[in-house]
Design a protein around this motif. Sequence first.
Motif, PDB file in Angstrom:
ATOM      1  N   GLY A  66       0.807  -1.208  -0.046  1.00  0.00           N
ATOM      2  CA  GLY A  66      -0.096  -0.073  -0.025  1.00  0.00           C
ATOM      3  C   GLY A  66       0.889   1.097   0.025  1.00  0.00           C
ATOM      4  N   THR A  67       0.786   2.254   1.006  1.00  0.00           N
ATOM      5  CA  THR A  67       1.345   3.496   1.040  1.00  0.00           C
ATOM      6  C   THR A  67       2.223   3.473   2.370  1.00  0.00           C
ATOM      7  N   ARG A  68       2.362   2.305   2.892  1.00  0.00           N
ATOM      8  CA  ARG A  68       3.041   2.115   4.278  1.00  0.00           C
ATOM      9  C   ARG A  68       4.592   1.859   4.053  1.00  0.00           C
ATOM     10  N   ARG A  69       5.317   2.682   3.355  1.00  0.00           N
ATOM     11  CA  ARG A  69       6.705   2.222   2.646  1.00  0.00           C
ATOM     12  C   ARG A  69       7.395   2.281   3.853  1.00  0.00           C
ATOM     13  N   VAL A  70       7.418   3.153   4.715  1.00  0.00           N
ATOM     14  CA  VAL A  70       8.318   3.371   5.798  1.00  0.00           C
ATOM     15  C   VAL A  70       8.177   2.210   6.890  1.00  0.00           C
ATOM     16  N   GLY A  71       6.960   2.037   7.423  1.00  0.00           N
ATOM     17  CA  GLY A  71       6.576   0.843   8.025  1.00  0.00           C
ATOM     18  C   GLY A  71       6.977  -0.514   7.656  1.00  0.00           C
ATOM     19  N   VAL A  72       6.777  -0.678   6.209  1.00  0.00           N
ATOM     20  CA  VAL A  72       7.082  -1.945   5.706  1.00  0.00           C
ATOM     21  C   VAL A  72       8.687  -2.314   5.630  1.00  0.00           C
ATOM     22  N   MET A  73       9.502  -1.234   5.398  1.00  0.00           N
ATOM     23  CA  MET A  73      11.007  -1.103   5.473  1.00  0.00           C
ATOM     24  C   MET A  73      11.399  -1.279   6.790  1.00  0.00           C
ATOM     25  N   LEU A  74      10.920  -0.930   7.578  1.00  0.00           N
ATOM     26  CA  LEU A  74      11.357  -1.047   9.105  1.00  0.00           C
ATOM     27  C   LEU A  74      11.295  -2.418   9.725  1.00  0.00           C
ATOM     28  N   GLU A  75       9.873  -3.031   9.320  1.00  0.00           N
ATOM     29  CA  GLU A  75       9.548  -4.346   9.682  1.00  0.00           C
ATOM     30  C   GLU A  75      10.741  -5.300   9.055  1.00  0.00           C
ATOM     31  N   ILE A  76      11.174  -5.171   7.799  1.00  0.00           N
ATOM     32  CA  ILE A  76      11.920  -5.870   7.022  1.00  0.00           C
ATOM     33  C   ILE A  76      13.466  -5.828   7.491  1.00  0.00           C
ATOM     34  N   LEU A  77      13.907  -4.509   7.755  1.00  0.00           N
ATOM     35  CA  LEU A  77      15.242  -4.394   8.456  1.00  0.00           C
ATOM     36  C   LEU A  77      15.522  -4.803   9.776  1.00  0.00           C
ATOM     37  N   CYS A  78      14.172  -4.651  10.661  1.00  0.00           N
ATOM     38  CA  CYS A  78      14.082  -5.522  11.845  1.00  0.00           C
ATOM     39  C   CYS A  78      14.450  -6.971  11.860  1.00  0.00           C
ATOM     40  N   ALA A  79      13.705  -7.578  10.946  1.00  0.00           N
ATOM     41  CA  ALA A  79      13.467  -9.107  10.627  1.00  0.00           C
ATOM     42  C   ALA A  79      15.031  -9.268  10.440  1.00  0.00           C
ATOM     43  N   ARG A  80      15.813  -8.744   9.490  1.00  0.00           N
ATOM     44  CA  ARG A  80      17.098  -9.263   8.979  1.00  0.00           C
ATOM     45  C   ARG A  80      18.364  -8.652   9.916  1.00  0.00           C
ATOM     46  N   GLY A  81      17.831  -8.056  11.164  1.00  0.00           N
ATOM     47  CA  GLY A  81      18.796  -7.696  12.199  1.00  0.00           C
ATOM     48  C   GLY A  81      19.661  -6.424  11.749  1.00  0.00           C
ATOM     49  N   GLU A  82      19.034  -5.693  11.047  1.00  0.00           N
ATOM     50  CA  GLU A  82      19.886  -4.164  10.564  1.00  0.00           C
ATOM     51  C   GLU A  82      19.309  -3.027  11.601  1.00  0.00           C
ATOM     52  N   VAL A  83      18.098  -3.088  11.868  1.00  0.00           N
ATOM     53  CA  VAL A  83      17.603  -2.308  12.879  1.00  0.00           C
ATOM     54  C   VAL A  83      16.819  -3.034  14.003  1.00  0.00           C
ATOM     55  N   ALA A  84      16.678  -2.175  15.005  1.00  0.00           N
ATOM     56  CA  ALA A  84      16.155  -2.941  16.498  1.00  0.00           C
ATOM     57  C   ALA A  84      15.183  -1.950  17.126  1.00  0.00           C
ATOM     58  N   VAL A  85      14.055  -2.530  17.656  1.00  0.00           N
ATOM     59  CA  VAL A  85      12.971  -1.862  18.317  1.00  0.00           C
ATOM     60  C   VAL A  85      13.966  -1.599  19.643  1.00  0.00           C
ATOM     61  N   VAL A  86      13.847  -0.112  19.891  1.00  0.00           N
ATOM     62  CA  VAL A  86      15.016   0.264  21.159  1.00  0.00           C
ATOM     63  C   VAL A  86      13.960   0.910  22.188  1.00  0.00           C
ATOM     64  N   GLY A  87      12.607   0.991  22.169  1.00  0.00           N
ATOM     65  CA  GLY A  87      11.940   1.461  23.188  1.00  0.00           C
ATOM     66  C   GLY A  87      10.450   1.866  22.655  1.00  0.00           C
ATOM     67  N   ARG A  88       9.575   2.376  23.455  1.00  0.00           N
ATOM     68  CA  ARG A  88       8.313   2.829  23.281  1.00  0.00           C
ATOM     69  C   ARG A  88       8.020   4.024  23.643  1.00  0.00           C
ATOM     70  N   ARG A  89       7.260   4.856  22.805  1.00  0.00           N
ATOM     71  CA  ARG A  89       6.570   6.300  23.067  1.00  0.00           C
ATOM     72  C   ARG A  89       5.322   6.210  22.735  1.00  0.00           C
ATOM     73  N   GLY A  90       4.495   6.503  23.854  1.00  0.00           N
ATOM     74  CA  GLY A  90       2.800   6.475  23.857  1.00  0.00           C
ATOM     75  C   GLY A  90       2.504   5.286  23.129  1.00  0.00           C
ATOM     76  N   GLY A  91       2.890   3.921  23.412  1.00  0.00           N
ATOM     77  CA  GLY A  91       2.720   2.775  22.906  1.00  0.00           C
ATOM     78  C   GLY A  91       3.442   2.328  21.499  1.00  0.00           C
ATOM     79  N   HIS A  92       3.842   3.442  20.924  1.00  0.00           N
ATOM     80  CA  HIS A  92       4.637   3.151  19.429  1.00  0.00           C
ATOM     81  C   HIS A  92       6.150   2.956  19.457  1.00  0.00           C
TER      82      HIS A  92
END
Length: 320
Positions: A145-171
């Motif tokens: 769809g139009t969620r290019r940023v979200g999709v890219m982040l999910e893929i980069l997390c799966a590949r271990g290039e990016v990590a979830v490092v916290g949450r702000r307001g649940g995000h």
Amino acid sequence: MVGDAAARRIAIHAQLLDGTAANVLDTVRRLGYLQIDPISTVAPPQKLVLWSRLGPYDAAELDRLLWEERQLVEWRAFIYPAESLPLLRARMRSRNSVNANAKEFLREHASFRRTILRELDRRGPLLARELDDPRPRTEKHRWWGTRRVGVMLEILCARGEVAVVGRRGGHRAFDLAERWYPETDVVPLREAERLLDEQRLRALGIRLRRGEWEVSPDADDSPVPDRATLLSPFDRLIHDRARAEALWGFFYRLEMYVPKAKREYGYYVLPLLVGEEIVGRAEPVWNKQTRTLDLAGAWGDTSRLDEALSSLEAWLRASS
């Protein structure tokens, strides 16, 4: 050959639903992981699973272990003990870490991947909405769809290039994985999968394999204490619906995506575990305005339900 009653006791002991759970960290280590889901009619499942074992506990401890002490890590909508990171990294490195659509996405958007990584390096940690997409939002792809940023982040997390490092307001907040994950040993994928499978069996205690019971070497079939608790729909005791039916004759499904008129029970129904038996189900709903736990419905033997609801309400009041 393990008997039905012994099999049930093994499953409950292995999942620490026997009253022996002592704290958040040790519980996650024993279970292997917690599944994250945004549905929180009562409480998010990753926290509700812990309550089922610990009773009223400090829910903030989970966040402290994740974002301050880093003894837990979040990856692909699951929370793992940090000790599992070498095994998870083997999966991240695998060519099967993402599917064919994701690989196509990376090929088509190689420059956008570099932009995301550069921005995280320069400005991270960032929420997805804080990362700009230069592509016009009117462009819409058939599967992302139009969620290019979200999709890219999910893929980069799966590949271990990016990590979830916290949450702000649940995000979720994202950063470069190399800045968040510690250095770990390199484990071959086959060895990592073997160790993770052993961990899963230990956490389940017993599982069905080709119609036969496979029992963990650490199985405990001693008597189960007579305690009452409610289970999240994502609880590993009943997550495998075929296993739950084989162990307890308990047919269960989450009906929140079923049209209301066709539901057999309710929107978000929790099984009621008493001792070694699943005896009923209930649909509690946490009312954030009145800070009370309302009961939308109950089924089966609910003679011990008030005991579980009282504990759940006390915990929710202290946690919210």
